[in-house]
Design an enzyme around this catalytic site. Structure first.
Site, PDB file in Angstrom:
ATOM      1  N   HIS A  13       0.840  -1.207   0.000  1.00  0.00           N
ATOM      2  CA  HIS A  13       0.000   0.000   0.000  1.00  0.00           C
ATOM      3  C   HIS A  13       0.877   1.261   0.000  1.00  0.00           C
ATOM      4  O   HIS A  13       0.661   2.175  -0.809  1.00  0.00           O
ATOM      5  CB  HIS A  13      -0.905  -0.028   1.236  1.00  0.00           C
ATOM      6  CG  HIS A  13      -1.850   1.123   1.340  1.00  0.00           C
ATOM      7  ND1 HIS A  13      -3.149   1.064   0.894  1.00  0.00           N
ATOM      8  CD2 HIS A  13      -1.688   2.388   1.832  1.00  0.00           C
ATOM      9  CE1 HIS A  13      -3.751   2.217   1.109  1.00  0.00           C
ATOM     10  NE2 HIS A  13      -2.891   3.047   1.685  1.00  0.00           N
ATOM     11  N   GLU A  14       1.859   1.289   0.878  1.00  0.00           N
ATOM     12  CA  GLU A  14       2.688   2.508   0.970  1.00  0.00           C
ATOM     13  C   GLU A  14       3.565   2.685  -0.259  1.00  0.00           C
ATOM     14  O   GLU A  14       3.746   3.798  -0.748  1.00  0.00           O
ATOM     15  CB  GLU A  14       3.540   2.476   2.251  1.00  0.00           C
ATOM     16  CG  GLU A  14       2.734   2.474   3.553  1.00  0.00           C
ATOM     17  CD  GLU A  14       1.686   3.581   3.637  1.00  0.00           C
ATOM     18  OE1 GLU A  14       1.812   4.605   2.941  1.00  0.00           O
ATOM     19  OE2 GLU A  14       0.700   3.399   4.385  1.00  0.00           O
ATOM     20  N   HIS A  67       1.575   4.284  -2.893  1.00  0.00           N
ATOM     21  CA  HIS A  67       1.468   5.748  -2.765  1.00  0.00           C
ATOM     22  C   HIS A  67       2.699   6.452  -3.335  1.00  0.00           C
ATOM     23  O   HIS A  67       2.591   7.530  -3.920  1.00  0.00           O
ATOM     24  CB  HIS A  67       1.304   6.143  -1.297  1.00  0.00           C
ATOM     25  CG  HIS A  67      -0.085   5.945  -0.766  1.00  0.00           C
ATOM     26  ND1 HIS A  67      -1.220   6.127  -1.531  1.00  0.00           N
ATOM     27  CD2 HIS A  67      -0.536   5.588   0.478  1.00  0.00           C
ATOM     28  CE1 HIS A  67      -2.293   5.891  -0.791  1.00  0.00           C
ATOM     29  NE2 HIS A  67      -1.911   5.554   0.425  1.00  0.00           N
ATOM     30  N   CYS A  88      -8.113   3.633  -3.170  1.00  0.00           N
ATOM     31  CA  CYS A  88      -9.002   3.017  -4.161  1.00  0.00           C
ATOM     32  C   CYS A  88     -10.223   2.452  -3.421  1.00  0.00           C
ATOM     33  O   CYS A  88     -10.154   2.126  -2.240  1.00  0.00           O
ATOM     34  CB  CYS A  88      -8.221   1.898  -4.863  1.00  0.00           C
ATOM     35  SG  CYS A  88      -9.191   0.906  -5.987  1.00  0.00           S
ATOM     36  N   CYS A 142      -8.985  -4.269  -3.237  1.00  0.00           N
ATOM     37  CA  CYS A 142      -7.702  -3.716  -3.718  1.00  0.00           C
ATOM     38  C   CYS A 142      -6.843  -3.267  -2.531  1.00  0.00           C
ATOM     39  O   CYS A 142      -7.338  -2.674  -1.569  1.00  0.00           O
ATOM     40  CB  CYS A 142      -7.975  -2.535  -4.641  1.00  0.00           C
ATOM     41  SG  CYS A 142      -6.474  -1.714  -5.223  1.00  0.00           S
ATOM     42  N   CYS A 180      -6.012  -3.702  -7.954  1.00  0.00           N
ATOM     43  CA  CYS A 180      -7.096  -3.896  -8.923  1.00  0.00           C
ATOM     44  C   CYS A 180      -6.595  -3.462 -10.313  1.00  0.00           C
ATOM     45  O   CYS A 180      -5.512  -2.883 -10.432  1.00  0.00           O
ATOM     46  CB  CYS A 180      -8.323  -3.085  -8.515  1.00  0.00           C
ATOM     47  SG  CYS A 180      -8.106  -1.316  -8.746  1.00  0.00           S
ATOM     48  N   CYS A 234      -5.632   0.261 -10.615  1.00  0.00           N
ATOM     49  CA  CYS A 234      -4.384   0.620  -9.920  1.00  0.00           C
ATOM     50  C   CYS A 234      -3.173   0.029 -10.652  1.00  0.00           C
ATOM     51  O   CYS A 234      -2.096   0.614 -10.652  1.00  0.00           O
ATOM     52  CB  CYS A 234      -4.435   0.170  -8.460  1.00  0.00           C
ATOM     53  SG  CYS A 234      -5.631   1.118  -7.506  1.00  0.00           S
TER      54      CYS A 234
END
Lengths: 207, 298
Positions: free
Chosen positions: A144-145, A148, A155, A160, A179, A182
């Site tokens: 996740h990070e 970014h 999202c 996702c 997803c 992304c």
């Protein structure tokens, strides 16, 4: 069968696109799973670098936590190297001046991100979760990070990994994949990052 | 088995354009081919060379070494990595910063920037067999990647055999498998099939997208349909047990013929030209039975 356990840590300049930097001591198997899961899901080569001490200047003694924004700046300034992105992984509790704790933080389209394992070992009731669940949480936070840092926003599609998760329950509910949308953002961002890097390299070479 | 197209003991990695060791590319050693999937971190030869260079206080950069070569050997640096034709010579004294060819290649780099660049395929009676992938007799595939990690999945034949899968059951992170041990499970209409691990190793990543979108594996078995990443335990030894290159094609062709023999009485005489295999063999020939198909092939 005897398992040869070669550390993934590289003691040479990393050649992958992403570097995973242990901030303080982190178990080798956690680092390996984080690095391989980023490589597996994002399809980008990943290295693990040797352990780095946390900067004392980032410690907020009144809260007994590290300021994650300072840690990110520390990584950007001192450990960015040739990699496109750097992910710091620490076992220390982290927070920012406003939030009482965070699982991880990144600057959008930035060079570095940091995740903490400190709050990922316990369930909402305060009991230890299984090793599997703990590793899954760390992987989700890490991907996740890093997402970014490639400028992918939060999202809302299905499970996702870029879905926002403010609690452990929400972190457990989502999955560790990107997803389709992304994925497209990522492909575009990686292309841009590589073009920028090669332009910078050319500029440096031509003096 | 993994003999065709690979030297004995060598490991074929995915998207590695050349087999030459980095020390050979820099002309520090005359002949040395990588046998460790370009995982320099665990390479005894790399460690030895580094020690030797330190001991002898040698620290010449690659371009310094290039100038020491005869003029006809002063190839473009991209020719050494396989991004330019092998006979491409350097015309600019290795001042790559001013070289338009160098800049053009760097601008093109985004074309294959990920490890997921599409594989090249060979054709085995209509079934796709990717180059640089190893195939297990239970139809699992293995692809050696950056850092010596191995990506695992189910091949095109296996996916067409089981057809529309309802659900995947993936192993937990940290699970350890031995070669040919059941590694992940797919199910359809309440029936299950355990796919054997193509090699022994520890699971360090899984593709959870398959949990939400199980059809990914069927639609794109060698890319989006990957199942897990393994940190291998006995990579060199295990790969010898797998099919590779032309051997993979022959194996899948023989499997296709064996499958046809279950469906028709006289497969030897059916010399087909062209055509594409059905996407859902179990669904098309349910009379054979799930258990028989799975036991025979997966």
């Amino acid at each position: 069968m005897k398992k040869k356990e070669p550390p993934r840590t590289v003691h040479r300049p990393p050649s992958g696109y992403i570097s995973v930097v242990p901030l303080g001591h982190i178990k080798e198997d956690v680092l390996r799973v984080v690095a391989d899961s980023i490589q597996g899901v994002l399809r980008l080569p990943v290295d693990v670098t040797p352990e780095v001490g946390l900067p004392e200047s980032a410690f907020m003694s009144a809260r007994n936590q590290y300021n994650v924004l300072d840690l990110i700046k520390f990584l950007e300034s001192n450990h960015a190297g040739p990699s496109l992105k750097v992910l710091g992984v620490t076992a220390k509790d982290i927070a920012n001046p406003i939030l009482t704790y965070v699982f991880g933080t990144a600057f959008m389209d930035g060079k570095a991100a940091v995740v903490s394992t400190a709050r990922l070992q316990l369930s909402v009731n305060g009991e230890l979760v299984s090793r599997e669940q703990f590793l899954e949480r760390v992987v989700k936070a890490a991907i996740h990070e890093i997402g970014h840092t490639f400028n992918i926003p939060h999202c809302h599609k299905d499970h996702c990994v870029m879905r926002a998760s403010n609690s452990l329950t929400e972190l457990d509910e989502k999955m560790s994949y990107l997803c389709d949308y992304c994925e497209l953002f990522l492909a575009e961002a990686v292309g841009d990052a590589l073009r920028t890097r090669s332009a910078q390299t050319r500029q440096a070479e031509s003096g | 088995m993994a003999t065709a197209e690979t030297k004995k003991g060598a490991i074929a990695g995915f998207n590695f354009s050349e087999k030459e060791c980095v020390w050979m590319r820099a002309r520090v050693v005359a002949t040395k081919y990588c046998d460790n999937a370009f995982d320099c971190t665990t390479c005894a030869f790399d460690k030895g060379m580094k020690k030797k260079m330190e001991r002898e206080s040698l620290d010449a950069g690659w371009n310094t070494k290039m100038f020491a070569l005869a003029s006809e050997e002063q190839r473009c640096r991209h020719a050494l990595t396989g991004r330019a034709p092998r006979n491409k010579m350097c015309a600019r004294n290795y001042e790559c910063g001013d070289c338009p060819f160098d800049q053009m290649l760097d601008d093109m780099i985004q074309v294959d920037h990920t490890l997921f660049g599409p594989p090249q395929y060979l054709n085995a009676h209509g079934y796709l067999v990717p180059r640089d992938y190893y195939i297990h007799r239970g139809h699992g595939w293995a692809r050696v990647e950056y850092g010596g990690r191995v990506r695992i999945g189910l091949d095109d034949f296996g996916n067409r055999l089981v057809g529309t899968v309802d659900r995947f059951r993936l192993p937990s992170l940290g699970t350890r498998f031995k070669l040919s041990e059941e590694s992940f499970i797919l199910s359809r209409e309440g029936q299950e099939a355990g796919v054997k691990a193509p090699l022994s190793g520890v699971v360090t990543a899984v593709n959870q997208k398959l949990l939400d979108y199980p059809a990914c594996a069927h639609d794109d078995p060698y890319s989006a349909g990957w199942v897990m990443l393994l940190d291998p335990i006995e990579l060199k030894g295990d790969l010898k047990e797998l099919y590779f290159g032309v051997d993979s094609v022959k194996f899948v062709e023989s499997e296709a013929e064996r499958l046809l023999s279950m469906i028709t009485d006289d497969p030897q005489r059916a010399a087909a030209l062209g055509g594409e295999p059905l996407p859902d063999i179990y669904g098309s020939f349910k009379e054979i039975g799930w258990n028989k198909l799975v036991k025979s092939f997966i």
